[in-house]
Motif scaffolding. Structure first.
Motif, PDB file in Angstrom:
ATOM      1  N   GLY A  49       1.880  -7.888  -2.275  1.00 52.21           N
ATOM      2  CA  GLY A  49       2.799  -7.540  -3.358  1.00 52.21           C
ATOM      3  C   GLY A  49       3.324  -6.117  -3.318  1.00 52.21           C
ATOM      4  N   LEU A  50       3.308  -5.487  -2.136  1.00 52.87           N
ATOM      5  CA  LEU A  50       3.819  -4.118  -2.036  1.00 52.87           C
ATOM      6  C   LEU A  50       5.348  -4.115  -1.978  1.00 52.87           C
ATOM      7  CD1 LEU A  50       1.341  -2.486   0.516  1.00 52.87           C
ATOM      8  CD2 LEU A  50       1.209  -2.559  -1.986  1.00 52.87           C
ATOM      9  N   LYS A  51       5.933  -3.065  -2.511  1.00 54.76           N
ATOM     10  CA  LYS A  51       7.389  -2.896  -2.524  1.00 54.76           C
ATOM     11  C   LYS A  51       7.797  -1.916  -1.422  1.00 54.76           C
ATOM     12  CE  LYS A  51       7.752  -5.352  -6.272  1.00 54.76           C
ATOM     13  NZ  LYS A  51       7.588  -6.744  -6.011  1.00 54.76           N
ATOM     14  N   THR A  52       8.860  -2.276  -0.696  1.00 51.92           N
ATOM     15  CA  THR A  52       9.326  -1.407   0.384  1.00 51.92           C
ATOM     16  C   THR A  52       9.987  -0.156  -0.189  1.00 51.92           C
ATOM     17  OG1 THR A  52      11.457  -2.544   0.521  1.00 51.92           O
ATOM     18  CG2 THR A  52       9.709  -3.319   1.987  1.00 51.92           C
ATOM     19  N   ILE A  53       9.906   0.909   0.588  1.00 44.55           N
ATOM     20  CA  ILE A  53      10.637   2.134   0.288  1.00 44.55           C
ATOM     21  C   ILE A  53      11.419   2.503   1.536  1.00 44.55           C
ATOM     22  CG2 ILE A  53       9.068   2.965  -1.504  1.00 44.55           C
ATOM     23  CD1 ILE A  53       7.728   4.765   0.559  1.00 44.55           C
ATOM     24  N   GLU A  54      12.301   3.464   1.403  1.00 43.69           N
ATOM     25  CA  GLU A  54      13.149   3.835   2.537  1.00 43.69           C
ATOM     26  C   GLU A  54      12.306   4.236   3.735  1.00 43.69           C
ATOM     27  OE1 GLU A  54      16.801   6.762   3.830  1.00 43.69           O
ATOM     28  OE2 GLU A  54      16.280   6.583   1.721  1.00 43.69           O
ATOM     29  N   GLU A  55      12.696   3.726   4.881  1.00 44.58           N
ATOM     30  CA  GLU A  55      12.006   3.979   6.137  1.00 44.58           C
ATOM     31  C   GLU A  55      12.874   4.925   6.967  1.00 44.58           C
ATOM     32  OE1 GLU A  55      11.253   4.243   9.720  1.00 44.58           O
ATOM     33  OE2 GLU A  55      12.372   2.373   9.818  1.00 44.58           O
ATOM     34  N   PRO A  56      12.456   6.175   7.132  1.00 46.20           N
ATOM     35  CA  PRO A  56      13.327   7.170   7.746  1.00 46.20           C
ATOM     36  C   PRO A  56      13.574   7.012   9.250  1.00 46.20           C
ATOM     37  CG  PRO A  56      11.187   8.128   7.291  1.00 46.20           C
ATOM     38  CD  PRO A  56      11.183   6.755   6.695  1.00 46.20           C
ATOM     39  N   PHE A  57      12.679   6.348   9.971  1.00 49.33           N
ATOM     40  CA  PHE A  57      12.846   6.260  11.425  1.00 49.33           C
ATOM     41  C   PHE A  57      13.955   5.306  11.838  1.00 49.33           C
ATOM     42  CE2 PHE A  57       8.406   7.595  10.886  1.00 49.33           C
ATOM     43  CZ  PHE A  57       8.432   8.775  11.610  1.00 49.33           C
ATOM     44  N   LYS A  58      14.093   4.212  11.099  1.00 46.27           N
ATOM     45  CA  LYS A  58      15.125   3.207  11.350  1.00 46.27           C
ATOM     46  C   LYS A  58      15.146   2.772  12.824  1.00 46.27           C
ATOM     47  CE  LYS A  58      17.800   4.673   7.408  1.00 46.27           C
ATOM     48  NZ  LYS A  58      16.678   4.630   6.558  1.00 46.27           N
ATOM     49  N   ASP A  59      13.947   2.540  13.363  1.00 48.22           N
ATOM     50  CA  ASP A  59      13.834   2.162  14.770  1.00 48.22           C
ATOM     51  C   ASP A  59      13.311   0.743  14.952  1.00 48.22           C
ATOM     52  OD1 ASP A  59      11.189   2.434  14.014  1.00 48.22           O
ATOM     53  OD2 ASP A  59      10.724   4.051  15.414  1.00 48.22           O
ATOM     54  N   GLY A  60      13.106   0.017  13.847  1.00 47.11           N
ATOM     55  CA  GLY A  60      12.591  -1.337  13.939  1.00 47.11           C
ATOM     56  C   GLY A  60      11.101  -1.411  14.221  1.00 47.11           C
ATOM     57  N   LEU A  61      10.433  -0.271  14.266  1.00 49.24           N
ATOM     58  CA  LEU A  61       9.001  -0.231  14.566  1.00 49.24           C
ATOM     59  C   LEU A  61       8.164   0.244  13.385  1.00 49.24           C
ATOM     60  CD1 LEU A  61       9.197   1.335  18.147  1.00 49.24           C
ATOM     61  CD2 LEU A  61       8.893  -1.081  17.553  1.00 49.24           C
ATOM     62  N   HIS A  62       8.814   0.517  12.254  1.00 50.56           N
ATOM     63  CA  HIS A  62       8.115   1.034  11.085  1.00 50.56           C
ATOM     64  C   HIS A  62       8.550   0.281   9.828  1.00 50.56           C
ATOM     65  CE1 HIS A  62       7.990   4.468  13.863  1.00 50.56           C
ATOM     66  NE2 HIS A  62       6.905   4.857  13.208  1.00 50.56           N
ATOM     67  N   ALA A  63       7.642   0.175   8.871  1.00 46.93           N
ATOM     68  CA  ALA A  63       7.958  -0.311   7.526  1.00 46.93           C
ATOM     69  C   ALA A  63       7.140   0.550   6.575  1.00 46.93           C
ATOM     70  CB  ALA A  63       7.597  -1.780   7.373  1.00 46.93           C
ATOM     71  N   TRP A  64       7.761   0.996   5.501  1.00 46.11           N
ATOM     72  CA  TRP A  64       7.087   1.873   4.543  1.00 46.11           C
ATOM     73  C   TRP A  64       7.003   1.176   3.200  1.00 46.11           C
ATOM     74  CZ3 TRP A  64       8.090   7.808   4.833  1.00 46.11           C
ATOM     75  CH2 TRP A  64       7.897   8.256   6.144  1.00 46.11           C
ATOM     76  N   TYR A  65       5.869   1.397   2.499  1.00 47.76           N
ATOM     77  CA  TYR A  65       5.618   0.752   1.220  1.00 47.76           C
ATOM     78  C   TYR A  65       5.122   1.753   0.191  1.00 47.76           C
ATOM     79  CZ  TYR A  65       6.058  -3.407   3.961  1.00 47.76           C
ATOM     80  OH  TYR A  65       6.563  -4.372   4.787  1.00 47.76           O
ATOM     81  N   ASP A  66       5.565   1.557  -1.043  1.00 43.60           N
ATOM     82  CA  ASP A  66       5.089   2.342  -2.183  1.00 43.60           C
ATOM     83  C   ASP A  66       3.757   1.756  -2.604  1.00 43.60           C
ATOM     84  OD1 ASP A  66       4.616   3.602  -4.590  1.00 43.60           O
ATOM     85  OD2 ASP A  66       6.428   2.867  -5.565  1.00 43.60           O
ATOM     86  N   ILE A  67       2.710   2.596  -2.660  1.00 40.42           N
ATOM     87  CA  ILE A  67       1.407   2.116  -3.120  1.00 40.42           C
ATOM     88  C   ILE A  67       1.002   2.786  -4.431  1.00 40.42           C
ATOM     89  CG2 ILE A  67       0.591   1.374  -0.859  1.00 40.42           C
ATOM     90  CD1 ILE A  67      -1.065   3.980  -0.739  1.00 40.42           C
ATOM     91  N   GLY A  68       1.976   3.415  -5.094  1.00 44.94           N
ATOM     92  CA  GLY A  68       1.726   4.009  -6.408  1.00 44.94           C
ATOM     93  C   GLY A  68       1.371   5.476  -6.346  1.00 44.94           C
ATOM     94  N   LEU A  69       1.589   6.153  -7.458  1.00 45.00           N
ATOM     95  CA  LEU A  69       1.264   7.572  -7.624  1.00 45.00           C
ATOM     96  C   LEU A  69       1.902   8.463  -6.560  1.00 45.00           C
ATOM     97  CD1 LEU A  69      -2.521   7.137  -8.486  1.00 45.00           C
ATOM     98  CD2 LEU A  69      -0.630   7.455 -10.077  1.00 45.00           C
ATOM     99  N   GLY A  70       3.075   8.073  -6.063  1.00 40.81           N
ATOM    100  CA  GLY A  70       3.769   8.871  -5.054  1.00 40.81           C
ATOM    101  C   GLY A  70       3.200   8.733  -3.656  1.00 40.81           C
ATOM    102  N   LEU A  71       2.331   7.763  -3.440  1.00 45.96           N
ATOM    103  CA  LEU A  71       1.700   7.554  -2.138  1.00 45.96           C
ATOM    104  C   LEU A  71       2.384   6.405  -1.405  1.00 45.96           C
ATOM    105  CD1 LEU A  71      -1.991   7.713  -3.381  1.00 45.96           C
ATOM    106  CD2 LEU A  71      -0.608   9.584  -2.484  1.00 45.96           C
TER     107      LEU A  71
END
Length: 150
Positions: A49-71
């Motif tokens: 149930g994690l929500k995606t956040i912007e992924e700065p690399f944009k290389d298809g090898l990374h995915a970033w998720y918000d885990i709360g409290l700015g982490l």
């Protein structure tokens, strides 16, 4: 002499302390090595149930998720061949959910097994403080604790 500490002087003091290395170290993110980024992303989004956040690399090898409290949590698929990590339940991620029973229902609907802390399949562990917890594995085999200490 009566000394009065003003808000400005307190803020100045805190800034000086943090600039001199006295501030507390804090967690920023953690990364998880993924064999298949698409499969791992689907698991962390649909099941955990994690929500995606912007992924700065944009290389298809990374995915970033918000885990709360700015982490954040980062999934990373390496371009090199997959190396099997040493996986042990003692090393695990932990997420808390508001409704553990509903989460277990979601696991059942997706044919994802769970177990307690001592490897009993389909069992819920209850810690001495009353927190209920289960353990599941992500598509890479990493252990994840899910508890109701929400």
């Amino acid at each position: 002499m009566n000394q009065k500490i003003t808000l400005t002087s307190l803020i100045t003091l805190l800034v000086l302390i943090s600039m001199n290395g006295f501030s507390q170290t804090k967690i920023n993110h953690f990364a998880v090595y993924a064999k298949d980024l698409k499969e791992s992303s689907q698991f962390y989004e649909s099941i955990v149930g994690l929500k995606t956040i912007e992924e700065p690399f944009k290389d298809g090898l990374h995915a970033w998720y918000d885990i709360g409290l700015g982490l954040s949590m980062h999934l990373i698929e390496r371009e090199k061949p997959w190396k099997e990590p040493l996986i042990d339940k003692t090393n695990h991620l932990c997420f808390s959910v508001a409704d553990l029973d509903a989460f277990i229902e979601k696991l059942a609907a997706n044919n994802i097994p769970f177990e307690d802390a001592v490897d009993n399949k389909g069992k819920i562990n209850i810690r001495p403080d009353g927190v209920k917890q289960i353990y599941i594995q992500d598509p890479n085999g990493y252990w994840i604790e899910i508890n109701d200490e929400y």
